[in-house]
Design a protein around this motif. Structure first.
Motif, PDB file in Angstrom:
ATOM      1  N   UNK A 184     -26.820 -19.503  27.438  1.00  0.00           N
ATOM      2  CA  UNK A 184     -27.756 -20.029  26.649  1.00  0.00           C
ATOM      3  C   UNK A 184     -27.127 -19.733  25.160  1.00  0.00           C
ATOM      4  N   UNK A 185     -25.784 -20.080  25.085  1.00  0.00           N
ATOM      5  CA  UNK A 185     -25.018 -19.739  23.823  1.00  0.00           C
ATOM      6  C   UNK A 185     -25.482 -20.655  22.817  1.00  0.00           C
ATOM      7  N   UNK A 186     -26.052 -21.701  22.881  1.00  0.00           N
ATOM      8  CA  UNK A 186     -26.373 -22.517  21.683  1.00  0.00           C
ATOM      9  C   UNK A 186     -27.591 -21.668  20.981  1.00  0.00           C
ATOM     10  N   UNK A 187     -28.617 -21.355  21.622  1.00  0.00           N
ATOM     11  CA  UNK A 187     -29.586 -20.677  21.168  1.00  0.00           C
ATOM     12  C   UNK A 187     -29.260 -19.410  20.283  1.00  0.00           C
ATOM     13  N   UNK A 188     -28.412 -18.809  21.069  1.00  0.00           N
ATOM     14  CA  UNK A 188     -27.818 -17.334  20.539  1.00  0.00           C
ATOM     15  C   UNK A 188     -27.232 -17.572  19.215  1.00  0.00           C
ATOM     16  N   UNK A 189     -26.557 -18.605  19.017  1.00  0.00           N
ATOM     17  CA  UNK A 189     -25.657 -18.862  17.997  1.00  0.00           C
ATOM     18  C   UNK A 189     -26.619 -19.364  16.836  1.00  0.00           C
ATOM     19  N   UNK A 190     -27.713 -20.162  17.237  1.00  0.00           N
ATOM     20  CA  UNK A 190     -28.614 -20.752  16.309  1.00  0.00           C
ATOM     21  C   UNK A 190     -29.347 -19.531  15.653  1.00  0.00           C
ATOM     22  N   UNK A 191     -29.763 -18.706  16.173  1.00  0.00           N
ATOM     23  CA  UNK A 191     -30.304 -17.462  15.881  1.00  0.00           C
ATOM     24  C   UNK A 191     -29.462 -16.585  14.853  1.00  0.00           C
ATOM     25  N   UNK A 192     -28.298 -16.519  15.392  1.00  0.00           N
ATOM     26  CA  UNK A 192     -27.436 -15.818  14.497  1.00  0.00           C
ATOM     27  C   UNK A 192     -27.386 -16.443  13.041  1.00  0.00           C
ATOM     28  N   UNK A 193     -26.902 -17.922  13.201  1.00  0.00           N
ATOM     29  CA  UNK A 193     -26.907 -18.554  12.035  1.00  0.00           C
ATOM     30  C   UNK A 193     -28.026 -18.591  11.237  1.00  0.00           C
ATOM     31  N   UNK A 194     -29.488 -18.523  11.736  1.00  0.00           N
ATOM     32  CA  UNK A 194     -30.423 -18.556  11.018  1.00  0.00           C
ATOM     33  C   UNK A 194     -30.534 -17.304  10.282  1.00  0.00           C
ATOM     34  N   UNK A 195     -30.104 -16.004  10.983  1.00  0.00           N
ATOM     35  CA  UNK A 195     -29.973 -14.652  10.082  1.00  0.00           C
ATOM     36  C   UNK A 195     -28.998 -14.793   8.945  1.00  0.00           C
ATOM     37  N   UNK A 196     -27.950 -15.456   9.189  1.00  0.00           N
ATOM     38  CA  UNK A 196     -26.888 -15.482   8.152  1.00  0.00           C
ATOM     39  C   UNK A 196     -27.588 -16.254   6.904  1.00  0.00           C
ATOM     40  N   UNK A 197     -28.298 -17.478   7.218  1.00  0.00           N
ATOM     41  CA  UNK A 197     -28.840 -18.278   6.123  1.00  0.00           C
ATOM     42  C   UNK A 197     -29.735 -17.521   5.289  1.00  0.00           C
ATOM     43  N   UNK A 198     -30.620 -16.867   6.321  1.00  0.00           N
ATOM     44  CA  UNK A 198     -31.865 -15.929   5.706  1.00  0.00           C
ATOM     45  C   UNK A 198     -31.361 -14.766   4.640  1.00  0.00           C
ATOM     46  N   UNK A 199     -30.222 -14.217   5.287  1.00  0.00           N
ATOM     47  CA  UNK A 199     -29.846 -13.090   4.373  1.00  0.00           C
ATOM     48  C   UNK A 199     -29.405 -13.466   2.927  1.00  0.00           C
ATOM     49  N   UNK A 200     -28.481 -14.679   3.059  1.00  0.00           N
ATOM     50  CA  UNK A 200     -28.167 -15.256   1.888  1.00  0.00           C
ATOM     51  C   UNK A 200     -29.160 -15.699   0.981  1.00  0.00           C
ATOM     52  N   UNK A 201     -30.260 -16.399   1.647  1.00  0.00           N
ATOM     53  CA  UNK A 201     -31.297 -16.792   0.688  1.00  0.00           C
ATOM     54  C   UNK A 201     -31.898 -15.348   0.105  1.00  0.00           C
ATOM     55  N   UNK A 202     -32.353 -14.396   0.916  1.00  0.00           N
ATOM     56  CA  UNK A 202     -32.922 -13.217   0.560  1.00  0.00           C
ATOM     57  C   UNK A 202     -32.040 -12.608  -0.672  1.00  0.00           C
ATOM     58  N   UNK A 203     -31.037 -12.505  -0.527  1.00  0.00           N
ATOM     59  CA  UNK A 203     -29.759 -12.259  -1.600  1.00  0.00           C
ATOM     60  C   UNK A 203     -30.187 -12.956  -3.044  1.00  0.00           C
ATOM     61  N   UNK A 204     -30.224 -14.307  -2.765  1.00  0.00           N
ATOM     62  CA  UNK A 204     -30.091 -15.232  -3.796  1.00  0.00           C
ATOM     63  C   UNK A 204     -31.759 -14.777  -4.558  1.00  0.00           C
ATOM     64  N   UNK A 205     -32.551 -14.796  -3.687  1.00  0.00           N
ATOM     65  CA  UNK A 205     -34.070 -14.316  -4.173  1.00  0.00           C
ATOM     66  C   UNK A 205     -33.992 -13.117  -5.211  1.00  0.00           C
ATOM     67  N   UNK A 206     -33.360 -12.226  -4.490  1.00  0.00           N
ATOM     68  CA  UNK A 206     -33.108 -10.955  -5.081  1.00  0.00           C
ATOM     69  C   UNK A 206     -32.588 -10.945  -6.607  1.00  0.00           C
ATOM     70  N   UNK A 207     -31.384 -11.854  -6.611  1.00  0.00           N
ATOM     71  CA  UNK A 207     -31.085 -12.070  -7.964  1.00  0.00           C
ATOM     72  C   UNK A 207     -31.896 -12.726  -8.777  1.00  0.00           C
ATOM     73  N   UNK A 208     -32.447 -13.650  -8.274  1.00  0.00           N
ATOM     74  CA  UNK A 208     -33.341 -14.528  -9.279  1.00  0.00           C
ATOM     75  C   UNK A 208     -34.437 -13.387  -9.744  1.00  0.00           C
ATOM     76  N   UNK A 209     -35.049 -12.596  -8.819  1.00  0.00           N
ATOM     77  CA  UNK A 209     -36.021 -11.763  -9.130  1.00  0.00           C
ATOM     78  C   UNK A 209     -35.504 -10.718 -10.206  1.00  0.00           C
ATOM     79  N   UNK A 210     -34.312 -10.357 -10.195  1.00  0.00           N
ATOM     80  CA  UNK A 210     -33.790  -9.501 -11.426  1.00  0.00           C
ATOM     81  C   UNK A 210     -33.698 -10.081 -12.602  1.00  0.00           C
ATOM     82  N   UNK A 211     -33.800 -11.424 -12.707  1.00  0.00           N
ATOM     83  CA  UNK A 211     -33.893 -12.119 -13.938  1.00  0.00           C
ATOM     84  C   UNK A 211     -35.452 -12.122 -14.415  1.00  0.00           C
ATOM     85  N   UNK A 212     -36.367 -12.096 -13.434  1.00  0.00           N
ATOM     86  CA  UNK A 212     -37.813 -12.327 -13.775  1.00  0.00           C
ATOM     87  C   UNK A 212     -38.561 -11.003 -13.993  1.00  0.00           C
TER      88      UNK A 212
END
Lengths: 338, 338
Positions: free
Chosen positions: A131-159
């Motif tokens: 089920x490698x494709x599904x597992x890698x998808x999940x992992x990739x969603x994790x990476x993208x999510x973490x980056x977006x969360x950090x971007x939000x965090x930085x944006x929130x710092x300015x607001x």
């Protein structure tokens, strides 16, 4: 099992992860990049995310060894985010050691982070699964999510108008997603039923929330020596924590004014150099306001409620040591002091 | 096909890649991170690596459409490295536009790069193939190689004793690996025979070498308006190019002294502000030395030799438009002026 036995077992798993992590960078290779990656991966830590992968795999009925590469991948990926976050936060230490950009330089830290992410993928590719494709998808969603969360965090710092709701949106990505991805990855690698997978994902979701809120709480009530950070550091930095945002929504009058000045410290750090006693006094005053407004009790109650929700999600999994350990782990995180 | 027809076809492929790239970031999403990623992916460029994936797939007997997600992935990954490299090089412009860290800030550029890498993985996961693990391994080796190449490049900047051999080690990683990974990926997705795969990888290897040397050469002989960079920029920066290192190995006496001062400009940029005419004079003097030492002719000969090796690797592939276009592309890169 007794709490002591759980502890011993956790330590065994932690050491297993640590041992595995020493093997992911070629022993023969040198150069500042390999050195920096090795430094990061041998820096210790709870290895919580990796152990969640292992235990979730077992709880779903799989052999733990199958999940070891994915467990390492999640841990390496978490460390990639720490290296880059430390650059963005200008952090000088992490787990009692100099951060990579301080010990080496910005460029090395940037590249070491990039390389760690690639190494994380190289590890997860070693997972024995159909089920490698599904597992890698999940992992990739994790990476993208973490980056977006950090971007939000930085944006929130300015607001200065961030609400508790915004806070949850942000931490769900920045911290929560990786914890729930860890549980789901383990469940999938362990070939759990769709129901197992759903339940372990739910477990991770609530655990991640409890974990982040406890983290916020520890800044205010923790023990400095154990926690490894300066107590009240979040207050002094004006960090948007659950406590600060909840207090701000509840406060009126002079309390509200005080909390507004705390919020503004992030975008406008105090111009004059404050003395240590001034800083201690500010932390102590804000803590008092939190206490008066019932925010400390409320946070603790939220941690407990989320921990219970997490535990409830485990109920229908097959009984066994792995399930019991996940429950113990949730409790332990809710009551941790560091 | 005539050169004009090849050009038209190349433009068609380039537009196909560009169109695909506009779809990889959710149209609805906003926020500085999405904006920055979109900005990067719509910045144009030759799309050489993506087109290599597409043509190699076709040359190996596969349908081009199957390779489109992987082609996009390689291009996105290349752009991830550019965003982070621009931070490290303090570059202010790229393809005539402000770099991400200038247009936004360091943190956004750092995170946008991280996110682009994750998006690249998300894309390559869409490849219709039964060989996903191998394809992802190859791609991951590419990412690790590029990071190591950049680390070597940065390390070499601090050292004044770099040889031509070191140079090849570095560019093979930093530039070469992604070009040969692109060709091999296409060959695998197109279900080429082991021999097809080997030959297309070899093609990419030589092409990458020719490409980098031509890039070095263009800094000295290129046309400023076409190339989009300041001519002689590499000389003024003391960048370790094939020309500088070869010249240094050949030079004696005052030429050697001059080239040593050029090398040192990287670690010790000139303290006093130079006037534009002083800079022009330095570039012109160094060019003269290169010419006298036969380094310009030698570089051109190397570009031609590597291009021929690349073309030879195509010989045994099945005849067809894709194979012809790869050959045309190699020639075009060797004779490009920008």
């Amino acid at each position: 099992m007794t709490p002591d036995q759980f502890n011993v077992r956790y330590e065994q798993l932690r050491r297993q992860v640590d041992r595995y992590l020493t093997t992911v960078i070629d022993a023969g290779s040198s150069g500042s990049l390999d050195d920096a990656c090795r430094y990061v991966l041998t820096g210790g830590g709870k290895r919580l995310r990796a152990i969640l992968v292992l235990l979730s795999c077992e709880a779903a009925g799989g052999r733990r060894a199958r999940a070891l590469p994915a467990a390492a991948a999640v841990e390496i990926m978490h460390n990639f985010t720490l290296v880059h976050d430390d650059i963005m936060d200008h952090a000088r230490t992490r787990r009692g050691r100099a951060t990579v950009h301080i010990r080496w330089d910005l460029n090395t830290a940037l590249l070491a982070g990039d390389t760690l992410l690639a190494i994380a993928y190289a590890q997860i590719l070693r997972t024995p699964t159909d089920d490698l494709c599904r597992i890698l998808h999940l992992f990739t969603q994790g990476v993208i999510g973490v980056c977006e969360g950090q971007a939000l965090d930085l944006e929130f710092e300015r607001r200065n108008d961030i609400t508790v709701k915004d806070y949850f949106t942000m931490v769900e990505q920045k911290t929560g997603i990786l914890i729930s991805v860890a549980s789901e990855l383990g469940a999938r690698i362990g070939k759990g039923t769709p129901r197992d997978i759903r339940q372990l994902r739910t477990f991770g979701h609530h655990l991640g929330r409890a974990f982040q809120m406890q983290d916020d709480l520890l800044d205010v009530i923790g023990d400095e020596r154990q926690f490894g950070k300066t107590i009240g550091g979040d207050i002094l930095e004006g960090k948007r924590t659950y406590l600060l945002l909840t207090a701000r929504e509840r406060a009126r009058g002079s309390d509200r004014v005080l909390l507004d000045t705390v919020i503004k410290r992030k975008s406008h750090p105090p111009a004059r150099k404050e003395t240590p006693s001034q800083r201690r006094e500010l932390v102590s005053t804000v803590r008092q306001v939190y206490d008066n407004l019932g925010v400390i009790d409320r946070t603790r109650a939220e941690v407990v409620a989320n921990t219970q929700r997490a535990r409830r999600a485990l109920r229908d999994l097959r009984p066994g040591i792995a399930r019991d350990m996940l429950g113990w782990l949730a409790d332990r995180l809710a009551h941790r002091i560091s």
